[in-house]
Design a protein around this motif. Structure first.
Motif, mmCIF file in Angstrom:
data_model
loop_
_atom_site.group_PDB
_atom_site.id
_atom_site.type_symbol
_atom_site.label_atom_id
_atom_site.label_comp_id
_atom_site.label_asym_id
_atom_site.label_seq_id
_atom_site.Cartn_x
_atom_site.Cartn_y
_atom_site.Cartn_z
ATOM 1 N N LEU A 1 1.150 -1.087 -0.034
ATOM 2 C CA LEU A 1 -0.353 -0.050 -0.263
ATOM 3 C C LEU A 1 0.681 0.952 -0.290
ATOM 4 N N THR A 2 2.267 0.950 0.933
ATOM 5 C CA THR A 2 2.751 2.327 0.679
ATOM 6 C C THR A 2 3.105 2.700 -0.688
ATOM 7 N N GLY A 3 4.104 1.734 -1.821
ATOM 8 C CA GLY A 3 3.886 1.390 -2.863
ATOM 9 C C GLY A 3 3.315 2.195 -3.927
ATOM 10 N N ALA A 4 2.173 1.677 -3.599
ATOM 11 C CA ALA A 4 0.822 2.059 -4.360
ATOM 12 C C ALA A 4 0.653 3.712 -4.198
ATOM 13 N N PHE A 5 0.720 4.175 -2.761
ATOM 14 C CA PHE A 5 0.272 5.486 -2.255
ATOM 15 C C PHE A 5 1.439 5.880 -2.792
ATOM 16 N N ASP A 6 2.561 5.405 -3.073
ATOM 17 C CA ASP A 6 4.216 7.066 -3.540
ATOM 18 C C ASP A 6 3.864 7.030 -5.005
ATOM 19 N N ASP A 7 3.565 5.722 -5.313
ATOM 20 C CA ASP A 7 2.895 5.606 -7.558
ATOM 21 C C ASP A 7 1.988 7.018 -7.345
ATOM 22 N N ILE A 8 0.792 6.884 -6.658
ATOM 23 C CA ILE A 8 -0.299 7.757 -6.930
ATOM 24 C C ILE A 8 -0.388 9.070 -7.097
ATOM 25 N N ASP B 1 -10.839 18.412 -14.457
ATOM 26 C CA ASP B 1 -10.218 17.581 -14.758
ATOM 27 C C ASP B 1 -10.754 15.811 -14.260
ATOM 28 N N PRO B 2 -11.488 15.011 -15.484
ATOM 29 C CA PRO B 2 -11.973 14.229 -14.314
ATOM 30 C C PRO B 2 -10.980 13.013 -13.957
ATOM 31 N N GLU B 3 -9.756 13.391 -14.171
ATOM 32 C CA GLU B 3 -9.494 12.066 -13.813
ATOM 33 C C GLU B 3 -8.508 12.955 -12.295
ATOM 34 N N GLY B 4 -8.772 14.030 -12.351
ATOM 35 C CA GLY B 4 -8.723 14.459 -11.109
ATOM 36 C C GLY B 4 -9.576 14.104 -9.437
ATOM 37 N N SER B 5 -10.526 13.677 -9.844
ATOM 38 C CA SER B 5 -11.674 13.384 -8.754
ATOM 39 C C SER B 5 -11.110 11.535 -8.519
ATOM 40 N N THR B 6 -10.292 10.924 -9.607
ATOM 41 C CA THR B 6 -10.121 9.365 -9.516
ATOM 42 C C THR B 6 -9.033 9.593 -8.923
ATOM 43 N N ILE B 7 -7.713 10.806 -9.184
ATOM 44 C CA ILE B 7 -6.684 10.738 -8.098
ATOM 45 C C ILE B 7 -6.971 10.719 -6.652
ATOM 46 N N ALA B 8 -8.054 11.776 -6.724
ATOM 47 C CA ALA B 8 -8.148 11.890 -4.976
ATOM 48 C C ALA B 8 -8.757 10.650 -4.589
ATOM 49 N N LEU B 9 -9.861 10.455 -5.118
ATOM 50 C CA LEU B 9 -10.569 8.893 -4.860
ATOM 51 C C LEU B 9 -9.307 7.430 -4.483
ATOM 52 N N GLU B 10 -8.489 7.143 -5.685
ATOM 53 C CA GLU B 10 -7.357 6.437 -4.769
ATOM 54 C C GLU B 10 -6.617 6.587 -3.911
ATOM 55 N N ARG B 11 -5.703 7.854 -3.813
ATOM 56 C CA ARG B 11 -5.165 8.371 -2.801
ATOM 57 C C ARG B 11 -5.440 7.814 -1.686
ATOM 58 N N SER B 12 -6.984 9.310 -1.342
ATOM 59 C CA SER B 12 -8.127 8.615 -0.160
ATOM 60 C C SER B 12 -7.806 7.418 0.304
ATOM 61 N N GLN B 13 -8.539 6.319 -0.879
ATOM 62 C CA GLN B 13 -9.055 5.243 -0.482
ATOM 63 C C GLN B 13 -7.703 4.085 0.160
ATOM 64 N N THR B 14 -6.517 4.261 -0.556
ATOM 65 C CA THR B 14 -5.526 3.805 -0.182
ATOM 66 C C THR B 14 -4.434 4.145 1.126
ATOM 67 N N GLY C 1 3.414 9.957 -6.997
ATOM 68 C CA GLY C 1 3.801 10.527 -7.479
ATOM 69 C C GLY C 1 3.092 11.349 -9.395
ATOM 70 N N ALA C 2 2.360 9.905 -9.054
ATOM 71 C CA ALA C 2 1.603 10.584 -10.655
ATOM 72 C C ALA C 2 0.248 11.949 -10.686
ATOM 73 N N ALA C 3 0.998 11.905 -10.093
ATOM 74 C CA ALA C 3 -0.577 13.137 -9.316
ATOM 75 C C ALA C 3 0.496 14.735 -10.179
ATOM 76 N N ASP C 4 1.637 13.792 -9.369
ATOM 77 C CA ASP C 4 2.697 15.669 -9.450
ATOM 78 C C ASP C 4 3.408 15.842 -10.916
ATOM 79 N N HIS C 5 3.164 14.809 -11.351
ATOM 80 C CA HIS C 5 3.491 14.479 -13.266
ATOM 81 C C HIS C 5 3.039 15.239 -13.537
ATOM 82 N N THR C 6 1.453 15.383 -13.228
ATOM 83 C CA THR C 6 0.384 15.369 -13.765
ATOM 84 C C THR C 6 -0.595 17.138 -13.723
ATOM 85 N N ALA C 7 -0.683 17.626 -14.419
ATOM 86 C CA ALA C 7 -1.088 18.919 -14.137
ATOM 87 C C ALA C 7 -2.611 18.678 -13.637
#
Length: 131
Positions: free
Chosen positions: A36-43, A57-70, A45-51
């Motif tokens: 989970l720590t690796g997955a969280f770091d990946d999430i 942005d429809p992907e913004g809420s998905t990233i936030a949800l994944e980060r929150s769930q993880t 990291g991916a958000a840091d490289h994406t504007a």
């Protein structure tokens, strides 16, 4: 205070079996935390490289949800690992299998199902009703 489902104190054989269960659960929890720590770091990291703009942005809420769930899973798993560590310490100290609230023995069946249990079924049910 104990209900009819409660049992006598645990035997040395019971304690050995339950210690093995706790050690196995500890290994699983530690592996899950690492994953989970690796997955969280990946999430993150991916958000840091994406504007992303969470609002537009429809992907913004998905990233936030994944980060929150993880993050929630990490908190839960770390808490479970802490409970396992307490249970292992209580085995060593001689207090394992005794309800922290009423002082009565915790049923072996409950401990087999939930080895890190700190309370008997009756006290756990009372606590649940209060929530």
């Amino acid at each position: 205070m104990a209900g009819p489902e409660e049992a006598a104190a645990l035997t040395p054989g019971d304690l050995a079996e339950l210690r093995e269960l706790l050690v196995a659960e500890s290994r699983r929890a530690r592996a899950q935390i690492a994953s989970l720590t690796g997955a969280f770091d990946d999430i993150v990291g991916a958000a840091d490289h994406t504007a992303t703009d969470d609002e537009h942005d429809p992907e913004g809420s998905t990233i936030a949800l994944e980060r929150s769930q993880t993050s929630a899973l990490l908190v839960s798993t770390r808490a479970h690992l802490a409970d396992i560590d307490v249970a292992l310490t209580r085995i060593d100290a001689g207090g394992y299998g005794v309800c922290e609230r009423c002082g009565q023995p915790i049923a072996r069946e409950r401990l087999l199902a939930r080895p890190a249990s700190r309370t008997c079924v009756a006290c756990a049910a009372r606590a649940q009703r209060r929530r």
